[in-house]
Write an enzyme that holds these catalytic residues in place. Structure first.
Site, PDB file in Angstrom:
ATOM      1  N   ASP A  33     -42.954 -18.954  -7.449  1.00 39.67           N
ATOM      2  CA  ASP A  33     -43.223 -17.733  -6.823  1.00 39.67           C
ATOM      3  C   ASP A  33     -44.284 -16.817  -6.251  1.00 39.67           C
ATOM      4  OD1 ASP A  33     -40.831 -14.971  -6.598  1.00 39.67           O
ATOM      5  OD2 ASP A  33     -42.494 -14.416  -7.138  1.00 39.67           O
ATOM      6  N   TYR A  38     -49.443 -11.277  -1.298  1.00 38.97           N
ATOM      7  CA  TYR A  38     -49.469 -12.229  -2.163  1.00 38.97           C
ATOM      8  C   TYR A  38     -50.928 -12.675  -0.981  1.00 38.97           C
ATOM      9  CZ  TYR A  38     -45.483 -11.361  -5.265  1.00 38.97           C
ATOM     10  OH  TYR A  38     -44.503 -10.920  -6.074  1.00 38.97           O
ATOM     11  N   LYS A  63     -41.579 -14.687   0.273  1.00 39.26           N
ATOM     12  CA  LYS A  63     -40.953 -13.395   0.465  1.00 39.26           C
ATOM     13  C   LYS A  63     -41.301 -13.094   2.106  1.00 39.26           C
ATOM     14  CE  LYS A  63     -41.018 -12.156  -4.504  1.00 39.26           C
ATOM     15  NZ  LYS A  63     -42.447 -13.209  -5.071  1.00 39.26           N
ATOM     16  N   HIS A  96     -38.335  -8.862   0.780  1.00 41.48           N
ATOM     17  CA  HIS A  96     -39.646  -7.833  -0.636  1.00 41.48           C
ATOM     18  C   HIS A  96     -39.053  -6.535  -0.904  1.00 41.48           C
ATOM     19  CE1 HIS A  96     -43.597  -8.980  -2.471  1.00 41.48           C
ATOM     20  NE2 HIS A  96     -43.101  -7.979  -2.990  1.00 41.48           N
TER      21      HIS A  96
END
Ligand code: A2P
Length: 279
Positions: A33, A38, A63, A96
């Site tokens: 994930d 990120y 996301k 997200h």
């Protein structure tokens, strides 16, 4: 969708590559994930490519970031994610955050996610950090129900109402920060992790000869929740997957169910607009 996966929030791009490769080759994970925010989608892609596991045997989630809501941005964002990951399709693409005060655009974004699924770029589509009112909004305007809602969920924040709501509609609930998170990353003072040092959980862990982290992950699994613990350390990544050789009994489950305290370590979805466009 595997019920256990590896989360990579707060792992940098370099370490993500090695930890993903290790998780796939050496620890048996089959689900990763990540998220655009990120900054490690490329690392996930390199780790997957370096592993000996077939792409088709791995479930990859990413996301859509808050700045990319709206049709044009969303269509470009999925292509960027696919390119960074080195993939031609995602297994799961999530919005997200729902954002605050952007209902019209949120509906437009969800309609675009449906389009992306139709084009074969994502096998499944879903959301993250959605409260029932956000899900109601999508249901009022589209006829596709999100496959997954990924939310903060752990023994101190058990999200019972949201879980019932999702169960009634066939939405799979997935837990982020299942171990209470790192204590960093939300602004303000870092928190001390009240989960991994919890004395009640320590007693249950001792009884089973397992770590507190393993007990928490096992509680998620037995509660029917998809869980994606994060670690950048190989020993912990391996440990967090060693949760299929024991079971919590009814009493353990009742005790852990009793720990619910509505304690949120991250942001509430009705308060977070980080990274969102101004209008
Ligand atoms: P690290 O990456 O240094 O191992 P969450 O999954 O709830 O976001 O929590 C992840 C946090 O818990 C990270 O700070 C991670 O740190 C730490 N962590 C992950 N697995 C374990 C474990 N088995 N034992 C102790 N800490 C862990």
């Amino acid at each position: 969708m595997p019920q256990l996966g590896l989360g990579v929030w707060q792992a940098d791009d370099e370490e993500t590559e090695e930890i993903v490769r290790f998780a796939l080759d050496d620890a048996g994970y089959r689900s990763i994930d990540t998220a655009t925010d990120y900054g490690n989608e490329a690392g996930v892609g390199r780790g997957l490519a370096a592993s000996g596991v077939d792409r088709d045997d791995v479930f990859i989630t990413t996301k859509l970031w808050n700045a990319e809501h709206g049709r044009v941005n969303t269509l470009a964002a999925v292509d960027t994610s696919l390119s960074l990951l080195g993939l031609d399709h995602l297994d799961l693409y999530l919005i997200h955050w729902p954002l605050v005060g952007h209902e019209e655009r949120l509906v437009e974004t969800w309609a675009t996610m449906i389009e992306i699924q139709g084009a074969g770029k994502a096998r499944s589509i879903g959301v993250s950090n959605f409260e029932p009112h956000h899900l109601d909004l999508l249901a009022a305007h589209t006829d596709v129900v999100p496959a997954v809602n990924q939310v903060e969920l752990h023994p101190l924040l058990q999200q019972r109402e949201l879980r019932s709501y999702c169960a009634e509609r066939g939405i799979t609930v997935e837990a982020w920060s299942p171990l209470g998170g790192s204590g960093r990353g939300w602004g303000g003072e870092p928190h001390t992790n009240q989960l991994l040092g919890n004395p009640t959980l320590a007693v249950i862990a001792e009884k089973h000869g397992k770590s507190i982290a393993q007990v928490i992950i096992r509680w998620h699994l037995q509660s029917g929740i998809v869980v994606i613990p994060k670690s950048s350390r190989t020993a912990r990544v391996a440990q967090n997957a060693e949760v299929f050789d024991f079971a919590l009994d009814d009493e353990d489950m009742a005790v852990i169910n009793g720990l619910d305290a509505g304690r949120r370590f991250g942001a509430h979805p009705d308060e977070l607009n980080f990274g969102a466009p101004a209008s």
